[in-house]
Write an enzyme that holds these catalytic residues in place. Structure first.
Site, PDB file in Angstrom:
ATOM      1  CE  LYS A  59      -3.631   2.299   2.713  1.00  0.00           C
ATOM      2  NZ  LYS A  59      -4.507   2.171   3.898  1.00  0.00           N
ATOM      3  CE  LYS A  87      -6.544   1.819  -0.393  1.00  0.00           C
ATOM      4  NZ  LYS A  87      -7.160   1.776   0.945  1.00  0.00           N
TER       5      LYS A  87
END
Length: 248
Positions: free
Chosen positions: A120, A173
């Site tokens: 992420k 992400k």
């Protein structure tokens, strides 16, 4: 995917309000209504429950209390798994938290799989979600624990570490700016790979289509094909309702 949004007065410095999260009742109601026909995934993070909006517990000197954060995230995971979550999804990016979550789940005889937000990145594309969920940090930013945008090797190492600690799936992400990372992970790991087309990506496509610059359906489906081509088996997107209509 369920996220907890709390009133400001219910939040504290350790995120204890997760015990009264509306997610718990939502899980019970959804499980009662849909049974096994609907996969219930829950976000695990302290940002929506702490008074200062960071993803872990922050000490008085402004640094993260990693151990307390790990234990709090593990307690949250157990609470949500007991309420009916089918998949636990830690998005906090605290180092080592997958190990503690897995251990506590097993200690409670809960065999709920873990989808780790392993790769992420510290990104500007989260803005619309943070505004909607009132989860932006009140001081500093999350660059100290989320990955730098250019951290290719670190993203791979983080995913491998989480798998070693017990993650059943890993995630990249945001999605579209990091298709190369998805392909890197596909070449490196042997667990399913997810990607999250985040709120900023959604907004770019949606408002470009609203302005007549692109065709909404064609651009959304092209982005989905890009994720699949890169190596994703799981795609999280706010366009899911429209996609289901289009493919039906």
């Amino acid at each position: 995917m369920l996220f907890g949004v709390m009133n400001s007065e219910d939040k504290d410095e350790e995120g204890n309000s997760f015990a009264d999260s509306p997610v718990i009742q939502a899980l019970r109601n959804l499980k009662l209504a849909y049974g096994s026909d609907l996969l219930l995934c829950v976000d695990i993070c302290l940002c929506g429950y702490t008074s200062y909006g960071h993803c872990g517990i922050v000490k008085e000197d402004g640094t993260l209390d990693l151990l307390r954060s790990q234990h709090q995230l593990a307690q949250m995971s157990v609470k949500f798994a007991e309420a009916g979550a089918d998949v636990i999804c830690p998005s906090d990016m605290m180092d080592g938290r997958i190990y503690y979550i897995k251990e506590l789940l097993l200690e409670h005889k809960l065999f709920t799989p873990i989808l780790s937000y392993s790769s992420k990145f510290h990104s500007c594309f989260y803005g619309p979600f943070r505004d909607a969920a009132h989860s932006a940090p009140s001081f500093g930013d999350r660059g100290g624990y989320q990955l730098p945008p250019n951290a290719r090797e670190l993203a791979i190492r983080a995913a491998k570490r989480d798998i070693a600690e017990g993650a059943d799936f890993v995630m990249v992400k945001p999605g579209m700016p990091y298709l190369d990372i998805i392909r890197d992970l596909k070449n490196e790991v042997r667990v399913p790979i997810a990607c999250y087309q985040v709120s900023g990506e959604y907004a770019m496509i949606y408002f470009a289509a609203q302005a007549g610059a692109i065709d909404l359906k064609k651009s959304v489906m092209e982005s989905m094909n890009g994720f699949l081509r890169a190596g994703c088996q799981i795609i999280i997107t706010y366009f899911a309702p429209q996609i289901l209509e289009w493919i039906n």
